[in-house]
Design a protein around this motif. Structure first.
Motif, PDB file in Angstrom:
ATOM      1  N   LEU A 118      16.080  10.059  -4.308  1.00 22.38           N
ATOM      2  CA  LEU A 118      15.534  11.225  -3.611  1.00 22.38           C
ATOM      3  C   LEU A 118      16.509  11.733  -2.561  1.00 22.38           C
ATOM      4  N   ILE A 119      16.562  13.057  -2.430  1.00 21.85           N
ATOM      5  CA  ILE A 119      17.434  13.688  -1.435  1.00 21.85           C
ATOM      6  C   ILE A 119      16.536  14.387  -0.426  1.00 21.85           C
ATOM      7  N   PRO A 120      16.772  14.217   0.877  1.00 20.86           N
ATOM      8  CA  PRO A 120      15.903  14.870   1.863  1.00 20.86           C
ATOM      9  C   PRO A 120      16.089  16.391   1.842  1.00 20.86           C
ATOM     10  N   LYS A 170       0.815  -1.206   0.000  1.00 23.25           N
ATOM     11  CA  LYS A 170       0.000   0.000   0.000  1.00 23.25           C
ATOM     12  C   LYS A 170       0.852   1.261   0.000  1.00 23.25           C
ATOM     13  N   LYS A 171       2.157   1.155   0.200  1.00 23.50           N
ATOM     14  CA  LYS A 171       3.031   2.310   0.166  1.00 23.50           C
ATOM     15  C   LYS A 171       3.309   2.685  -1.286  1.00 23.50           C
ATOM     16  N   PRO A 172       3.250   3.966  -1.615  1.00 26.12           N
ATOM     17  CA  PRO A 172       3.583   4.357  -2.983  1.00 26.12           C
ATOM     18  C   PRO A 172       5.080   4.191  -3.226  1.00 26.12           C
ATOM     19  N   LYS A 173       5.416   3.851  -4.441  1.00 24.71           N
ATOM     20  CA  LYS A 173       6.828   3.674  -4.779  1.00 24.71           C
ATOM     21  C   LYS A 173       7.431   5.026  -5.113  1.00 24.71           C
TER      22      LYS A 173
END
Length: 132
Positions: free
Chosen positions: A37-39, A29-32
């Protein structure tokens, strides 16, 4: 007859979304998200507020550039004449009925091209439509 069709449609509408979710167990259920990605950086703290604000420099006011306003009452109408250095630049007319209007000096017509040109050096009346 129509009642049975309505019940069938309502039941299908409620069952189909549940079947669609349970039909693929390998999907989480988590989107991919992409792997690269960089915070975002942390928000810096604001400096503490100080009570002493920077003072503006004292600028002397030139009395020749001050606007002189003369208020004249004619009946129930009010006329304000705005002058700078003795020269009439604008007249504000506040009538008893209706919105105020302004008569301003026309800087283009201040110098007559020839002696036969008639009229005065005033723009047509102007009304204030919007104010910000």
């Amino acid at each position: 007859m129509y009642l049975y069709q309505l019940i069938l449609i309502v039941s299908l509408c409620s069952i189909l979304p549940a079947m669609a979710e349970s039909g693929h167990p390998q999907q989480s259920k988590k989107p991919k998200h992409p792997d690269n990605l960089i915070p975002l950086p942390e928000v810096p703290e604001l400096p503490p507020e100080t009570d002493s604000s920077p003072l503006l420099p004292e600028i002397p006011v030139d009395p020749e550039l001050e606007t002189e306003v003369t208020i004249i009452k004619r009946g129930e109408d009010i006329i304000e004449e705005h002058r700078v250095n003795g020269e009439l630049l604008m007249i504000k007319v506040i009538p008893r009925i209706g919105p105020p209007y302004y008569l301003k000096k026309n800087p283009i017509r201040s110098h007559h091209d020839h002696a036969g040109e008639g009229g005065i050096d005033v723009n047509p009346p102007m009304w204030q439509i919007l104010r910000f």
